[in-house]
Design a protein around this motif. Sequence first.
Motif, PDB file in Angstrom:
ATOM      1  N   THR A  90       5.071   3.675   1.320  1.00  0.00           N
ATOM      2  CA  THR A  90       4.981   3.133  -0.034  1.00  0.00           C
ATOM      3  C   THR A  90       3.599   3.397  -0.631  1.00  0.00           C
ATOM      4  O   THR A  90       3.478   3.759  -1.810  1.00  0.00           O
ATOM      5  N   ARG A  91       2.557   3.202   0.159  1.00  0.00           N
ATOM      6  CA  ARG A  91       1.211   3.522  -0.345  1.00  0.00           C
ATOM      7  C   ARG A  91       1.123   4.975  -0.778  1.00  0.00           C
ATOM      8  O   ARG A  91       0.577   5.296  -1.837  1.00  0.00           O
ATOM      9  N   LEU A  92       1.630   5.851   0.057  1.00  0.00           N
ATOM     10  CA  LEU A  92       1.537   7.268  -0.237  1.00  0.00           C
ATOM     11  C   LEU A  92       2.404   7.672  -1.416  1.00  0.00           C
ATOM     12  O   LEU A  92       2.066   8.588  -2.170  1.00  0.00           O
ATOM     13  N   THR A  93       3.512   6.975  -1.597  1.00  0.00           N
ATOM     14  CA  THR A  93       4.490   7.362  -2.614  1.00  0.00           C
ATOM     15  C   THR A  93       4.259   6.667  -3.948  1.00  0.00           C
ATOM     16  O   THR A  93       4.456   7.264  -5.014  1.00  0.00           O
ATOM     17  N   PHE A  94       3.827   5.412  -3.914  1.00  0.00           N
ATOM     18  CA  PHE A  94       3.729   4.637  -5.151  1.00  0.00           C
ATOM     19  C   PHE A  94       2.346   4.051  -5.404  1.00  0.00           C
ATOM     20  O   PHE A  94       2.141   3.409  -6.436  1.00  0.00           O
ATOM     21  N   GLY A  95       1.414   4.217  -4.502  1.00  0.00           N
ATOM     22  CA  GLY A  95       0.060   3.753  -4.766  1.00  0.00           C
ATOM     23  C   GLY A  95      -0.353   2.565  -3.921  1.00  0.00           C
ATOM     24  O   GLY A  95       0.406   2.049  -3.100  1.00  0.00           O
ATOM     25  N   LEU A  96      -1.580   2.103  -4.155  1.00  0.00           N
ATOM     26  CA  LEU A  96      -2.211   1.121  -3.286  1.00  0.00           C
ATOM     27  C   LEU A  96      -2.072  -0.324  -3.758  1.00  0.00           C
ATOM     28  O   LEU A  96      -2.597  -1.229  -3.112  1.00  0.00           O
ATOM     29  N   ASP A  97      -1.408  -0.559  -4.866  1.00  0.00           N
ATOM     30  CA  ASP A  97      -1.229  -1.926  -5.349  1.00  0.00           C
ATOM     31  C   ASP A  97      -0.462  -2.735  -4.298  1.00  0.00           C
ATOM     32  O   ASP A  97       0.667  -2.392  -3.935  1.00  0.00           O
ATOM     33  N   GLN A  98      -1.058  -3.818  -3.819  1.00  0.00           N
ATOM     34  CA  GLN A  98      -0.463  -4.575  -2.720  1.00  0.00           C
ATOM     35  C   GLN A  98       0.863  -5.202  -3.116  1.00  0.00           C
ATOM     36  O   GLN A  98       1.780  -5.328  -2.291  1.00  0.00           O
ATOM     37  N   ASN A  99       0.985  -5.592  -4.377  1.00  0.00           N
ATOM     38  CA  ASN A  99       2.249  -6.167  -4.828  1.00  0.00           C
ATOM     39  C   ASN A  99       3.368  -5.136  -4.782  1.00  0.00           C
ATOM     40  O   ASN A  99       4.509  -5.434  -4.401  1.00  0.00           O
ATOM     41  N   VAL A 100       3.054  -3.904  -5.155  1.00  0.00           N
ATOM     42  CA  VAL A 100       4.033  -2.824  -5.083  1.00  0.00           C
ATOM     43  C   VAL A 100       4.439  -2.594  -3.628  1.00  0.00           C
ATOM     44  O   VAL A 100       5.632  -2.485  -3.303  1.00  0.00           O
ATOM     45  N   ILE A 101       3.458  -2.529  -2.748  1.00  0.00           N
ATOM     46  CA  ILE A 101       3.725  -2.284  -1.328  1.00  0.00           C
ATOM     47  C   ILE A 101       4.590  -3.391  -0.738  1.00  0.00           C
ATOM     48  O   ILE A 101       5.607  -3.137  -0.080  1.00  0.00           O
ATOM     49  N   ASP A 102       4.210  -4.638  -1.009  1.00  0.00           N
ATOM     50  CA  ASP A 102       4.943  -5.775  -0.440  1.00  0.00           C
ATOM     51  C   ASP A 102       6.361  -5.858  -0.994  1.00  0.00           C
ATOM     52  O   ASP A 102       7.322  -6.106  -0.244  1.00  0.00           O
ATOM     53  N   THR A 103       6.497  -5.659  -2.294  1.00  0.00           N
ATOM     54  CA  THR A 103       7.807  -5.811  -2.932  1.00  0.00           C
ATOM     55  C   THR A 103       8.785  -4.759  -2.454  1.00  0.00           C
ATOM     56  O   THR A 103       9.920  -5.062  -2.039  1.00  0.00           O
ATOM     57  N   ILE A 104       8.374  -3.497  -2.474  1.00  0.00           N
ATOM     58  CA  ILE A 104       9.286  -2.417  -2.093  1.00  0.00           C
ATOM     59  C   ILE A 104       9.607  -2.489  -0.604  1.00  0.00           C
ATOM     60  O   ILE A 104      10.763  -2.288  -0.188  1.00  0.00           O
ATOM     61  N   THR A 105       8.610  -2.788   0.207  1.00  0.00           N
ATOM     62  CA  THR A 105       8.857  -2.865   1.644  1.00  0.00           C
ATOM     63  C   THR A 105       9.782  -4.024   1.981  1.00  0.00           C
ATOM     64  O   THR A 105      10.687  -3.886   2.823  1.00  0.00           O
ATOM     65  N   GLN A 106       9.607  -5.159   1.340  1.00  0.00           N
ATOM     66  CA  GLN A 106      10.481  -6.289   1.628  1.00  0.00           C
ATOM     67  C   GLN A 106      11.915  -5.991   1.220  1.00  0.00           C
ATOM     68  O   GLN A 106      12.866  -6.347   1.930  1.00  0.00           O
TER      69      GLN A 106
END
Length: 836
Positions: free
Chosen positions: A496-512
């Motif tokens: 997710t970091r590599l694909t959509f960026g380093l925003d932690q909310n983005v990482i947490d939301t998509i991964t969950q």
Amino acid sequence: MRILPYLALIGLAFAEDGLSGWLRYAPLPSSVSWPYIPHNIVVLNTTKTSPVYTAGQELQRGIQSILGQDCYVSSDSTHESIIVGTLDAYVNAYGNLSQTVDLKEDGFWLSTEGNTVQILGQNERGTLYGAFEYLSMLAQGNFSSVAYASNPDAPIRWVNQWDNLDGSIERGFGGASIFFANGSIVDDLTRVAEYARLLASVGINAIVVNNVNANSTILTPDNINGLGRIADTMRPYGVQIGLSLYFASPTQGVKGQANLTTFDPLDSEVVTWWTNVTSQIYDAIPDMAGYLVKANSEGQPGPITYNRTLAEGANLFAKAVQPYGGIVMFRAFVYNQLNESDWKADRANAAVDFFKPLDGEFDDNVVVQIKYGPIDFQVREPASPLFANLRKTSMAVELQVSQEYLGQQTHLVYLPPLWETVLGFDMRVDNETSLVRNILAGRTFERSLGGYAAVVNVGTNQTWLGSHLSMANFYAYGKLAWDPTQDTTKIHEDWTRLTFGLDQNVIDTITQMAVESWPAYENYSGNLGIQTLTDILYTHFGPNPQSQDNNGWGQWTRADHDTIGMDRTVSNGTGFSGTYPPQIAAMYENISTTPDDLLLWFHHVPYTQRLKSGKTVIQHFYDAHYAGAETAQTFAARWQSLRGKIDDQRFDEQLYRLKYQAGHSIIWRDAIVDFYHNISGIADDHNRVGNHPWRIEAEDMDLNGYKIYTVNPFETASKHHAVITSSNSTVGSISTTLSFPPGKYNIGVNFYDLYGGKSRFEIRVGNVTVGMWKGDSEDYLGHTPSIYLDGHSARRITFGNVDVREGDLLEIVGMPDGIEPAPVDYVVFLPEGVLD
């Protein structure tokens, strides 16, 4: 040599259409600080076809893009450099490392200590893998000081394309083939090079470019030369190509090859034929990885045609490639159609029945490629017992990145947690720890070959797989093939970091969302080990539980009015449980020790059978299907919370799919619970099944230019009926007066979107147009389409926050097109917070 100026690369590197996958190399945000990164890249092999040279170019490209810093590739070392090459080349140039480094084939050493970065591979391919690892760290804002060796867990890390020579892809949901068109290899191999780059970045070392249901014309001289061009394109990335073979090719009159009257693997002329063809292939592709063979399965010819064993068939090819260092991947997907009236008949037994007696008869360069479960890429299966039964034969697991039975990349389903259930399963061979992943790596039975193969349906779609989020499965497959002990949640976070960026909310939301997706899909498609209750006779996409039974394909549920499940016990059933080592066999033989999530795989029980949870089987079915669909309803809303944090194109394209999944999960839920409610006659304790107070059935409305249609399978329509226009040229309307309390409603319309037409619809409430849409999902979704009103073509579209007054007129106008008669199933009016 300098690369293009940084600004000139912006458009190339950051076109947010999915083409770059996880290799976007997006500039780090200004909030991230980093230590000194050397500007000088020393490449220890400047041959342009070398993966070491490619590694230098990739580092230059990536660092320039991620950090905005000029980099230079040279052969001159300075004190502050990134040194890239094989370990041997480094030792020759600079002497021994200060520490001992133990590298296996394809492994690498990465050190960022001090002001010099060392990226050293056991071979050239390993060097490139190390470069990608370093760039992955930088792209995620990770500037840790590290010094470690990384080695792959197994030597075989392949992908299997199911591409056909006409350019189509079997189970292809991401567009046409990037390799083939019109019977030959495409001229423009640009996408092939981009694909090789993606493969190398996750440690994949070989690709079989054509379908296992192979075509003999792949062996014409022209196509062999074309395959050579593919190999040349992928070689700089360390990706070797392999080839699927049609067993009966010698009899097919292949242009440019001799024509025989037999394909008997022990016939001397057949042996010579394959030896000559193999020689031609290696002349064009000196480093060809080997062959993949599907034989005597699903109508494919094979050695059994001549009463030869499967080992004799595999060894025919093994001997042909052995002088060149090639291997043969021989699929264990061999089974016969069966008679369901035979209580002991069981397709799950086929792999052990066919292959266990042949253990030790395969040549050393044969690897038996085994699907993770005994049936066929289902949402949950026990680990194939064949893994525990071939002590003298090398093995590879066959996984499927292509979501053939699991939503076909229109449903979000993150697959690695499913794969973990197999890779981490302990077979207890000889009553000792025998994890499947250790068997695959060759450690358990002391085999030198083994590993991983995955069916990957990459196509010309710019997302590669047809869905941005499905690319996480592709990425994670490579990571697990390299190290199957990795945490699959962390893998997804990295992706997710590599694909959509380093925003932690983005990482947490998509991964969950991803972590919840496989359990949700299992819940609303098929659980307790009953398999995925899809249409196995047609598209493998939508619900059709009755298609499992009453045929010879062996994916049976044995459901009747009172009972359900396969009895696979030794004591009373098919004996499948006894094909495992004794400790595992005993666990599955006993209903009290069989895990609930595989209960119906191993046992035939009444619908009233109590689970360990205390629920009955039928009530669990009801509850699970409602829970799974409820989870799927949350995905689109959670994705929408990220608006503005993801580029518009990828955001909108994925939102479309998540909204589709939300609707289709309800179609799945209703079809399965209605079917089993109908067959069992047992009511839902919570009175949900068949009770939908917010729905208005289309057939109950006033019809003008429409007529009632009985849908088959019955459970794929609410109340078993829909409406269609009177003819395919008649504009029709359905209407009714609303009696709901006044307020704001979310309105859902369930309709059918057939392949072969794009009907148009308009919905009005109180003479106000609420929305207009077309049945055009074939333009946006890659799943296998349907020409019928069924669970595959059923869809829902929603319109939110609509003002409704009691007495308003609801009207839907349908304009048919082609074969599609503007079909409508029902309309639902949902107050805020109410789930249909």
